[in-house]
Design a protein around this motif. Structure first.
Motif, short mmCIF file in Angstrom:
data_model
loop_
_atom_site.label_atom_id
_atom_site.label_comp_id
_atom_site.label_asym_id
_atom_site.label_seq_id
_atom_site.Cartn_x
_atom_site.Cartn_y
_atom_site.Cartn_z
N PHE A 1 3.40 12.54 -1.08
CA PHE A 1 4.66 12.08 -1.65
C PHE A 1 5.56 13.28 -1.90
O PHE A 1 5.10 14.30 -2.45
CB PHE A 1 4.44 11.33 -2.96
CG PHE A 1 3.90 9.94 -2.80
CD1 PHE A 1 4.69 8.93 -2.28
CD2 PHE A 1 2.60 9.65 -3.16
CE1 PHE A 1 4.18 7.64 -2.13
CE2 PHE A 1 2.08 8.37 -3.00
CZ PHE A 1 2.89 7.36 -2.47
N PRO A 2 6.83 13.22 -1.52
CA PRO A 2 7.73 14.33 -1.84
C PRO A 2 7.85 14.51 -3.36
O PRO A 2 7.90 13.52 -4.10
CB PRO A 2 9.06 13.88 -1.22
CG PRO A 2 8.69 12.84 -0.20
CD PRO A 2 7.48 12.16 -0.73
N VAL A 3 7.88 15.73 -3.80
CA VAL A 3 7.96 15.99 -5.23
C VAL A 3 9.24 15.42 -5.81
O VAL A 3 9.26 14.95 -6.96
CB VAL A 3 7.87 17.52 -5.48
CG1 VAL A 3 8.00 17.84 -6.98
CG2 VAL A 3 6.57 18.08 -4.94
N GLY B 1 9.31 2.10 -6.45
CA GLY B 1 8.61 1.05 -5.74
C GLY B 1 7.26 0.74 -6.35
O GLY B 1 6.75 -0.36 -6.20
N ALA B 2 6.68 1.72 -7.02
CA ALA B 2 5.36 1.54 -7.63
C ALA B 2 5.17 2.60 -8.70
O ALA B 2 5.86 3.63 -8.72
CB ALA B 2 4.26 1.64 -6.59
N GLY C 1 0.81 -1.20 0.00
CA GLY C 1 0.00 0.00 0.00
C GLY C 1 0.84 1.26 0.00
O GLY C 1 2.08 1.22 -0.02
N ILE C 2 0.16 2.39 0.04
CA ILE C 2 0.83 3.69 0.00
C ILE C 2 1.68 3.90 1.24
O ILE C 2 2.77 4.48 1.17
CB ILE C 2 -0.22 4.80 -0.16
CG1 ILE C 2 -0.93 4.66 -1.51
CG2 ILE C 2 0.41 6.18 -0.05
CD1 ILE C 2 -2.05 5.66 -1.73
N ILE D 1 5.65 5.28 1.48
CA ILE D 1 6.09 6.46 2.23
C ILE D 1 7.06 6.05 3.33
O ILE D 1 8.07 6.72 3.59
CB ILE D 1 4.87 7.20 2.80
CG1 ILE D 1 3.98 7.71 1.65
CG2 ILE D 1 5.29 8.35 3.69
CD1 ILE D 1 2.70 8.38 2.12
N LYS D 2 6.74 4.93 3.99
CA LYS D 2 7.60 4.46 5.09
C LYS D 2 8.99 4.08 4.58
O LYS D 2 10.00 4.38 5.23
CB LYS D 2 6.94 3.27 5.78
CG LYS D 2 7.75 2.71 6.93
CD LYS D 2 7.02 1.53 7.56
CE LYS D 2 7.83 0.93 8.70
NZ LYS D 2 7.14 -0.23 9.33
#
Length: 946
Positions: free
Chosen positions: A701-703, A725-726, A673-674, A678-679
């Motif tokens: 999400f960081p640009v 990652g995706a 998942g999202i 991020i983690k």
């Protein structure tokens, strides 16, 4: 210079008519109509007497004065009309009104004629407290709120806008262009018209403003500008002098042809009877809206007298027919004369402008006017007439033809006499219409600019060409357009009831966003956009979308890996709730069988631990159908049959689910998942030029971690090398990606799905083509064309059915099998209930014996249940008597001092254990034992006692 013979003939005719009808010019007729005993009040009349409306009003006012005082010859007051000709000049009208108020001290002023003249005069009347009554200044400005002494004895132009909007709604037109003059008369109604059109979902894309100072060439230039627009519905709000010029030129340039719609307001529609044949010929097919008045016998008689008087006073004037404005002028005189009589003549003037003391009382008296006039019910609730109905006419042949009416209560109707108070806007409520170009087909309300083709933008990308493929022809080097979106659009055009010309214009998306293509439509560089354009809320501010031709969501695609099997996998086919329910059902079924078999089946008797073991063994052995205990009771057989059927279904379902878990290759995504992205701080990919980047920014999400990719090959490379990652994209593209080169074995769609508006076609805001294309899209979806198009472009090109691309098979739960447990439970309950009812009935005397304590009775019933039922046909013939009369094979001995009940027929308490005493057995017991002896065996202990 006119011929002297004609002049002489006209003079002779004028003298003859004067002698015949006994009428003189207006001023003379006015003086003759007033009785010398009446008190005359000065009333100013400011009109453009040289215009058709001015001459019409002159005759109507003069006749009204004569008719009123002929009818009311006992009145003590009279009107002394002071005529002023403003010569179609606003300044002259203002100066004449000022002179009448300041120097002549008139009590009221009738006029001025135009709305522009009325603005200053209305202010003047409010300052001097002199009522200003205008029957022809129909512009909403000035109003009685701003200028309370201005009284409009006519309908405001704003009252007809809802009737015009009803026509627009009835025929489904989405746009209309107002053509109006640059005067207070023209500008005053436009805000009301725009609001009324918005209420029926129609918009005003452009406003065409004309001026009396414009030359014919300038008018033609404005018409050419209108011709370059797609909208072909025009609402004309011009006075006759400018309106006739417009239609002459529109007819010359070819804008009065088939497919166009022209609607005129009351300013022109009221004067259709007065226009010459040349003008009428240039207005063929025009629709007109004007106030309705009933032509009663009284009105027809007045019109005849009016024509004769007009001919006498204006023998050289062009054709003029009486209309609603002339009737309003007539009724205005009657209202003013009646108000003057009620107020009286007591008045003084003070102040520099001659402020009238009589003015407020005269104004209030005029506003209270309510009578049946020639124009209809004449009352002024808010300082102006209240509308009743509007007549809708169609210009055909040499004149106009009534096609229907509009009222605020009923909407569009063919006739005014309607009992039901239901509002309807339907074109079926109108009579047949002949449109411009002598067409009977309803115009669609828009048309492509003459000589032009629709310029349709098509995105040119490096991405998924299955949707849009723009390539250059190898020989002509001309762009070639293909793909699912292109084919779908062409199929939709085939379902339109008309043909449109178009050309595809490729638009490079490389390094750009799809929003740049949308902007081309907004800035009118393109007429539409066709392709894989997603409906996004922000884009709807600039274009109108059709309904989606393909659904779409945003999700992500990640790498997958084979999932390792767990040692406890044999438990996964069933969920915990099903495991527990099944185990409980096994135990319950075994207990029910034991209860039913215990008294009659030796295999379910014996020591307590043996009975428990046999019960559990029998129940669980049914799982593999290995039970060997002989069942005697029909009830237990019925229960076991149902239970074996349930066990058979459960075992087969378990086997199938376990087989699927063990044999199907399970693929597990590396990212779930999202939150994992991020983690882990992973980079994330997105399609270049897509709105998805704006969506990712909302997910925190960081640009710097967002990477654009253009093709499916770049997707695969970035994921395989774990550069990202995706990759987030829309599901139609991701399904195609998974179908390419066995990608379904390497990647998978995971994570939440975010809905979007889907793929659609974009048109300019308010484009009438958008709803037609939307309707055509529905027809394409319902036809076989869509299936063929999908099969040709978007169907998977590889077979991924042998791969588990999502989660492993789900475990079976109780929701699937609850009905089976309900059936076996009901079967066990019925069998058990039958046994209990029979057992209770058989031992009813023992249960109801109140002389025995309740606890003792319960113990006796328990012992009775534990006894062998010797009456059952399965009982063995060599059983001992003690067993038959009191003890089971292994029943415990009765303790000393304990009292028991031998049978239900025994009243005395027998203490035990004691040796069998034949003499102590009652006769009734001997009878029962004797019958048992004859049934069972002649070699029992009972024989010894005998």
């Amino acid at each position: 210079m006119k011929n002297p013979i004609i002049k002489l003939s006209s003079a002779i005719l004028l003298i003859f008519l004067s002698l015949l009808f006994g009428r003189c010019p207006a001023a003379a007729a006015q003086n003759n109509s007033l009785n010398a005993s009446r008190t005359l009040l000065d009333i100013g009349v400011v009109l453009d007497l040289g215009t058709p409306l001015g001459k019409m009003s002159n005759v109507s006012i003069s006749m009204a004065l004569d008719d009123f005082y002929t009818t009311h010859n006992s009145y003590t007051t009279g009107l002394n009309l002071l005529w002023r000709d403003s010569n179609e000049d606003d300044v002259d009208a203002a100066s004449m009104a000022l002179d009448l108020v300041k120097n002549v001290r008139v009590k009221a002023i009738m006029g001025p004629q135009t709305s522009s003249q009325a603005q200053f005069v209305a202010e003047l009347g409010s300052k001097a407290l002199v009522p200003i009554l205008s029957f022809s200044a129909t512009s909403p400005f000035p109003s009685s709120i701003q200028t309370p002494y201005f009284i409009r004895t006519a309908l405001s132009d704003s009252s007809q806008v809802k009737a015009i909007a009803a026509l627009i709604k009835a025929f489904g037109w989405k746009e209309a262009v107002p053509i109006y003059e640059d005067t207070p008369y023209g500008n005053g109604v436009i805000p009301y018209l725009t609001d009324a059109l918005e209420e029926v979902d129609a918009r005003v894309p452009y406003r065409c403003m004309l001026s009396h100072l414009m030359t014919d060439d300038q008018i033609v230039q404005e018409l050419y500008k209108l011709e370059t627009m797609q909208t072909s519905v025009f609402i004309v709000h011009l006075l006759p002098s400018l309106g006739t010029r417009l239609f002459f030129k529109a007819n010359e340039v070819g804008m009065m042809s088939q497919g166009s719609v022209w609607i005129i307001t009351s300013s022109l529609a009221n004067f259709l009877d007065s226009m010459n044949s040349t003008v009428i010929q240039s207005m063929q097919g025009v629709l007109g809206v004007r106030p309705y008045f009933k032509k009663s016998k009284k009105v027809e008689d007045f019109m005849e007298r009016w024509k004769r008087k007009l001919l006498i006073e204006n023998p050289y004037f062009d054709k003029v027919e009486l209309n609603i404005l002339g009737l309003w002028a007539y009724d205005t005189v009657w209202a003013l004369a009646e108000a003057v009589e009620r107020v009286g003549q007591n008045s003084t003037e003070i102040g520099r402008l001659g402020v009238s003391e009589m003015g407020p009382r005269l104004r209030d008296a005029i506003l209270k006017t309510n009578f049946k006039g020639l124009s209809g019910q004449f009352n002024l609730p808010n300082g102006q007439l209240k509308p009743f109905a509007f007549e809708i006419v169609n210009v055909i042949g040499k004149g106009e033809r009534e096609i229907g009416f509009w009222t605020s209560i009923h909407g569009l109707v063919k006739k005014l006499k309607i009992s039901k108070k239901t509002y309807s806007i339907s074109k079926d409520n109108l009579k047949p219409i002949i449109w411009p170009g002598e067409s009977t087909s309803v115009p669609k309300g828009w048309a492509l600019p003459r000589g032009n083709m629709m310029r349709i933008g098509v995105p040119r990308t490096q991405g998924f060409i299955e949707f849009v493929n723009v390539s250059d022809h190898p020989q002509t080097k001309q762009p070639f357009f293909a793909g699912y979106s292109i084919d779908f659009f062409r199929a939709a055009l085939n379902f339109l009831p008309y043909a449109i010309g178009y050309e595809f214009i490729p638009f490079m998306i490389y390094g750009k966003s799809y929003n740049a293509l949308i902007d081309q439509v907004y800035f009118k560089n393109l007429d539409a956009v066709v392709g894989d354009i997603t409906i996004v809320a922000n884009r709807t501010k600039y274009v109108d979308f059709t309904i989606p031709y393909m659904d779409s969501e945003v999700t992500m695609i990640v790498l997958v890996k084979e999932k390792k099997q767990n040692a406890w996998i044999f438990l996964k086919p069933l969920r915990l709730d099903l495991w527990l329910t099944t185990a409980a059902a096994f135990v319950f079924t075994g207990v029910v069988v034991w209860v039913l078999e215990h008294q009659i089946n030796d295999e379910f008797r014996g020591p307590l631990h043996n009975q428990i073991g046999v019960t559990l063994w029998f129940a669980f052995s049914t799982l593999v159908f290995a039970h060997r205990e002989r069942l005697v009771s029909n009830g237990s057989k019925f229960v076991v049959i149902i239970w074996v059927f349930v066990v058979w279904i459960l075992s087969n379902s378990y086997t199938a689910s376990l087989t699927s878990l063990l044999t199907v290759q399970q693929l597990q995504p590396e990212i779930n998942g999202i939150d994992d992205l991020i983690k882990n701080g992973d980079y994330v990919g997105y399609p270049q030029g897509s709105f998805v980047i704006d969506f990712l920014r909302t997910l925190d999400f960081p640009v710097s971690h967002l990477k654009p990719y253009a093709t499916a090959e770049e997707y695969a490379e970035a994921l395989s090398s774990r550069t990202v990652g995706a990759i987030f994209d829309e599901t139609p593209y991701l399904r195609l990606f998974l179908a390419m080169n066995g990608n379904c074995r390497k990647y998978n769609m995971v994570g939440p799905i975010y809905k979007t508006g889907g793929f659609a076609f974009a048109f300019p805001i308010g484009s009438p083509l958008a709803p037609d294309i939307s309707n055509a899209i529905l027809k394409v979806k319902e036809s076989s064309t869509m299936r063929r198009t999908e099969n040709g472009w978007t169907q998977p090109r590889t077979n991924c059915s042998d791969q588990t691309l999502t989660a492993p098979p789900n475990s079976l739960n109780l929701d699937i099998f609850w009905i089976l447990f309900l059936i076996t439970g009901l079967a066990s309950f019925l069998a058990l209930s039958k046994f209990l009812c029979k057992f209770v009935y058989k031992n009813r005397r023992l249960l109801c014996d109140s002389s025995v304590p309740f606890l003792q009775r319960l113990k006796a019933i328990a012992r009775r249940f534990n006894e062998r039922d010797i009456s059952h046909h399965t009982a063995r013939p060599n059983e001992d008597l003690p067993t038959a009369i009191g003890h089971a094979d292994n029943s415990p001995p009765i303790a000393d001092g304990e009292t028991t009940v031998l049978t239900s027929d025994v009243d005395a308490h027998v203490q035990g254990p004691q040796p069998l005493d034949c003499e102590s057995v009652p006769r009734r017991r001997w009878d029962m034992l004797y019958r048992a002896w004859r049934f069972r065996s002649r070699y029992s202990r009972l024989h010894e006692c005998s």
